[in-house]
Design a protein around this motif. Structure first.
Motif, short mmCIF file in Angstrom:
data_model
loop_
_atom_site.label_atom_id
_atom_site.label_comp_id
_atom_site.label_asym_id
_atom_site.label_seq_id
_atom_site.Cartn_x
_atom_site.Cartn_y
_atom_site.Cartn_z
N LYS A 250 -27.81 15.32 14.74
CA LYS A 250 -26.39 15.05 14.51
C LYS A 250 -25.60 16.22 15.05
CE LYS A 250 -26.73 12.03 10.57
NZ LYS A 250 -26.72 11.91 9.13
N ALA B 78 -24.17 16.86 1.82
CA ALA B 78 -24.59 15.46 1.74
C ALA B 78 -25.10 14.94 3.08
CB ALA B 78 -23.42 14.60 1.27
N ILE B 79 -25.33 15.83 4.05
CA ILE B 79 -25.55 15.38 5.42
C ILE B 79 -26.81 14.54 5.56
CG2 ILE B 79 -26.90 17.34 6.30
CD1 ILE B 79 -23.90 15.97 8.11
N LEU C 80 -10.50 24.30 3.90
CA LEU C 80 -11.16 24.03 5.18
C LEU C 80 -12.64 24.36 5.08
CD1 LEU C 80 -11.12 23.28 8.14
CD2 LEU C 80 -10.41 25.59 8.68
N GLU D 232 -22.66 16.80 14.70
CA GLU D 232 -21.60 17.25 13.79
C GLU D 232 -22.04 18.45 12.96
OE1 GLU D 232 -22.59 14.11 13.97
OE2 GLU D 232 -20.88 12.76 14.15
N LEU E 28 -16.56 24.95 11.84
CA LEU E 28 -15.26 24.77 11.21
C LEU E 28 -15.22 25.41 9.83
CD1 LEU E 28 -14.37 21.17 12.34
CD2 LEU E 28 -13.26 23.27 13.00
N LEU F 63 -16.62 19.41 19.89
CA LEU F 63 -16.55 18.12 19.21
C LEU F 63 -16.35 17.00 20.23
CD1 LEU F 63 -16.51 16.81 16.44
CD2 LEU F 63 -14.05 17.05 16.43
N LEU G 33 -14.43 21.94 2.31
CA LEU G 33 -14.58 20.53 2.69
C LEU G 33 -15.74 20.37 3.67
CD1 LEU G 33 -13.13 17.96 1.94
CD2 LEU G 33 -11.82 18.14 4.02
N SER G 34 -15.85 21.30 4.62
CA SER G 34 -16.97 21.22 5.56
C SER G 34 -18.29 21.38 4.81
CB SER G 34 -16.88 22.30 6.62
OG SER G 34 -15.56 22.50 7.01
N ARG H 3 -27.96 11.87 4.38
CA ARG H 3 -27.38 10.86 3.50
C ARG H 3 -28.39 9.83 3.03
NH1 ARG H 3 -24.21 7.70 8.29
NH2 ARG H 3 -26.09 6.92 9.26
N ASP H 4 -29.56 9.75 3.66
CA ASP H 4 -30.54 8.76 3.22
C ASP H 4 -31.38 9.27 2.07
OD1 ASP H 4 -29.68 6.97 5.11
OD2 ASP H 4 -30.91 7.91 6.65
N VAL I 82 -19.42 18.18 3.02
CA VAL I 82 -20.03 17.21 3.94
C VAL I 82 -21.44 17.66 4.29
CG1 VAL I 82 -19.82 16.11 6.18
CG2 VAL I 82 -17.78 16.60 4.86
N ILE J 18 -21.06 21.75 14.38
CA ILE J 18 -19.60 21.81 14.45
C ILE J 18 -19.02 22.02 13.06
CG2 ILE J 18 -17.55 20.44 14.97
CD1 ILE J 18 -18.86 19.64 17.47
N LEU J 19 -19.64 21.40 12.05
CA LEU J 19 -19.16 21.65 10.68
C LEU J 19 -19.45 23.09 10.27
CD1 LEU J 19 -20.09 18.31 8.97
CD2 LEU J 19 -17.81 19.21 9.29
#
Lengths: 201, 489
Positions: free
Chosen positions: B113, B155-156, B145, B115, B122, B32, B148-149, B158-159, B152, B118-119
């Motif tokens: 991205k 919805a990654i 944990l 993230e 996690l 991260l 929640l990942s 997001r457009d 996200v 990494i998501l």
């Protein structure tokens, strides 16, 4: 005696401000009353000897959540009276549901054999609870504590990755670019001849 | 001071059983940092580092701690035993496969991205902790944990409206299910005075008709059944599967269900062992309803991702069948089923993600027409995988279903088993329909050439697995039985 007076005072103000939260017409007043309610609830926790929860209530709910609400209410121009319009038609249904649930709870409570509740150990009274929490947080509860940390990290990553937009049209100071600029890139020395001027082409 | 002694108790001995998870989590934090400092250019590095992390951590797990006796650590919060070891290995494999499916997609869809991997990592850590949980508190935090990942990740993109919708829907319904779960946990805590699985189990076995704890158990099971999309709580599945980006859908279908199932197994064999009769009533309903709804609702689907959602609903119904008897054989059958299901789904998604026309990913079943002629390898792999999913004899899916039905019949649940077989006949229609469209319908337009090696590896690996399993099923079967028996000591 003073404790009893304090309890009734805090409870009275708590209930009153909670009532005003839902009745006041101005949403900003609602949030302010909510903050007052949180403060009084914190006072009740102090009376119970749970000073840590009281502090958390003030720091988290008043310091962060309520202020966030206030921002939302003030920045988003939501017309709350429009939202309330037509809410009255659901009152009979709401009363029906609420009454049903209440009846169920009463029945359950009456049929419930009283479970044996052990007395709190003396140790619990001897140590104040901030210290007690501190003693177990990194020992007995280190696993949930650390995993909670990871959860909060994920929440942060999620908030950033879902909302951060890098817009190139915005003018902002880029310190790195400024430092990396060389004089040769932007300045040049020209020999100006008499009567000819400088050719800007 | 007492707490000083406790602090020193947090040493190598207590954390070494959790080495794979701690290694994974620490690697995730470092990556991260790399991503935050280096930005978009670090995506390929982070992606490969996440893959390596999963691989190294699973090697730690495989070659490391090999004692199958239960060992609880971290103050009794987590337990490491044969079951958790095997489940964690399955989860690691699932994570590796889903990350492999991510590789080319990030480039194709221009989603640079850092993230995302990494998501993945996690949420993987959360799932790994889930199957080792030995305390309701540990159960809740590890479940959150991972969930929640996943919210996200849904919805990654997001457009796009459908991705945002999927994320929001999943998040709100997931929060509701967490509420149910916590309510149940609070009831159990109120009635037993403990959160530890072992203590709750001991106290409940001494109680006669612990009504409050039973209600608590129902709520806890409801919360977990939401996670595996069992029927009364399955509403989110089709929308989330359809809306989320395809590799994320693959992740949803492959791994989290295994972890949530691990948790259900652990609860039913641990704290709720003495309430098995009551739990079985809930499970029978959920299992039958999932099998039937999954089979019939799948018939009407046109979107392949939605179809996979209904297929996963019905498959979770079959897996629940194995838990009805409460015997080690049943649990072993469930572990095996989850493993085989995971491999088949991974293969199917590998094929689906490789299908494109003029650069656009296709999702509708009618668009599969002509695949048999244009790329026979993919088409016949999909045929094998779908045959296996519908339970046609020589393939792995058949054996997995067979063991499940065997366990249910051995436990005396004849009616449920018969309903399961009938539902599987209905469900095989929609698998066969895809095959029919793919092989026999008139081609419409050309398919793009899929040049992703990572997807091909997953696809070919999955097909090889379901074929080879037929000849040498014993290793996995033995491991599953070993894992299951460690729960019943």
């Amino acid at each position: 005696m003073i404790g009893v007076i304090a309890f009734y005072l805090f409870s009275f103000v708590l209930l009153l401000s909670a009532f005003f939260v839902i009745t006041s017409r101005n949403p900003v007043y609602s949030v302010l009353f909510l903050i007052l309610a949180f403060f009084n609830a914190a006072g009740l926790f102090v009376l119970l000897g749970a000073e840590f929860i009281a502090m958390i209530l003030v720091i988290v709910y008043v310091g962060a959540v309520a202020v966030l609400f206030l921002f939302v209410v003030m920045m988003l121009d939501v017309n709350f009276s429009d939202l309330r319009k037509g809410a009255m038609q659901y009152v009979p249904f709401g009363l029906l549901m609420g009454g049903g649930l209440l009846a169920e709870l009463v029945l359950l409570y009456r049929a419930w054999p009283v479970p044996h509740v052990p007395e709190p150990a003396d140790v619990a009274m001897a140590v104040d609870n901030t210290r007690a929490l501190g003693a177990v947080l990194y020992t007995d509860y280190v696993f949930p504590f650390q995993v909670s940390g990871l959860i909060l990290l994920v929440a942060m990553i999620g908030a950033i990755v879902l909302t951060l937009r890098v817009r190139s049209s915005v003018l902002r100071q880029k310190v790195g670019d400024q430092v990396a600029r060389k004089s040769g890139d932007v300045m040049k020395i020209e020999k100006v001849l008499k009567g000819a001027g400088v050719d800007h082409a | 001071m007492e707490w000083v002694n406790k602090m020193t108790a947090l040493n190598w001995v207590t954390i070494s059983p959790l080495m794979p998870e701690i290694f994974t989590a620490v690697a995730g934090l470092l990556l991260l940092l790399v991503g935050a400092l280096r930005g978009k250019s670090s995506v390929p590095f982070i992606l490969s580092a996440v893959l390596v992390t999963f691989f190294v951590a699973s090697c730690f797990l495989f070659f490391g701690y090999s004692d199958v006796r239960p060992l609880d650590t971290m103050g009794g919060m987590v337990v490491v035993d044969g079951f958790s070891k095997w489940m964690r290995l399955i989860i690691f494999d699932g994570l590796i496969v889903s990350t492999l499916l991510l590789v080319t997609w990030l480039k194709d869809s221009q989603m640079y991205k850092f993230e995302i991997p990494i998501l993945y990592l996690l949420s993987g850590v959360g799932m790994l902790f889930m199957v080792s949980a030995n305390n309701f508190l540990a159960l809740y935090v590890s479940l959150e944990l991972s969930s929640l990942s996943l919210y996200v990740l849904a919805a990654i993109n997001r457009d796009r409206l459908d991705s945002t919708e999927a994320g929001l829907k999943y998040f709100i319904l997931g929060a509701l299910s967490s509420g149910l779960l916590l309510f149940g946990i609070s009831l159990i805590y109120g009635f037993t005075g403990s959160l530890s699985f072992a203590e709750v189990g001991g106290i409940l076995s001494q109680m006669e008709m612990p009504a409050g704890a039973m209600v608590g158990m129902a709520f806890v099971l409801a919360g977990l059944i939401f996670k595996i999309s069992g029927v009364p709580f399955h509403m989110w599945t089709p929308d989330v599967y359809q809306g989320a980006p395809t590799p994320v859908t693959a992740l949803f279908a492959i791994v989290p269900k295994v972890a949530a199932f691990g948790l259900i197994i652990r609860l039913l064999t641990g704290p709720f062992l003495s309430l098995h009769e009551q739990a079985a009533q809930i499970l029978i309903f959920v299992s039958v309803a999932s099998m039937v709804v999954g089979a019939y609702a799948g018939l009407a689907q046109e979107n392949f991702k939605r179809l996979m959602a209904y297929s996963s609903i019905s498959n979770m119904g079959y897996a629940l069948l194995g838990l009805l008897s409460g015997q080690p054989e049943g649990v072993a059958a469930v572990i095996l089923y989850l493993m085989v299901y995971m491999v088949m789904v991974a293969g199917v998604f590998a094929v689906l993600m490789g299908l494109k026309r003029q650069g656009h990913a296709i999702e509708n079943i009618s668009d599969f027409a002509g695949l048999g002629k244009s790329s026979p390898l993919m088409a016949y792999s999909l045929v094998a995988l779908l045959f296996s999913m519908s339970g046609i004899p020589p393939l792995a899916g058949f054996f997995a279903k067979l063991f499940i039905f065997q366990a249910a019949v051995a436990g005396g649940f004849f009616t449920v088993a018969v309903i399961g077989v009938l539902a599987s006949v209905v469900a095989s229609y929609y698998y066969l329909r895809v095959i029919k469209v793919m092989l026999f319908d008139e081609p419409i337009g050309e398919f793009d050439h899929d040049c992703s090696y990572s997807r091909k590896v997953v696809m070919v690996g999955a097909v090889a697995f379901i074929i080879i399993f037929t000849f040498v099923p014993n290793y996995l079967l033995d491991q599953a039985q070993l894992a299951a028996s460690s729960l019943f000591q």
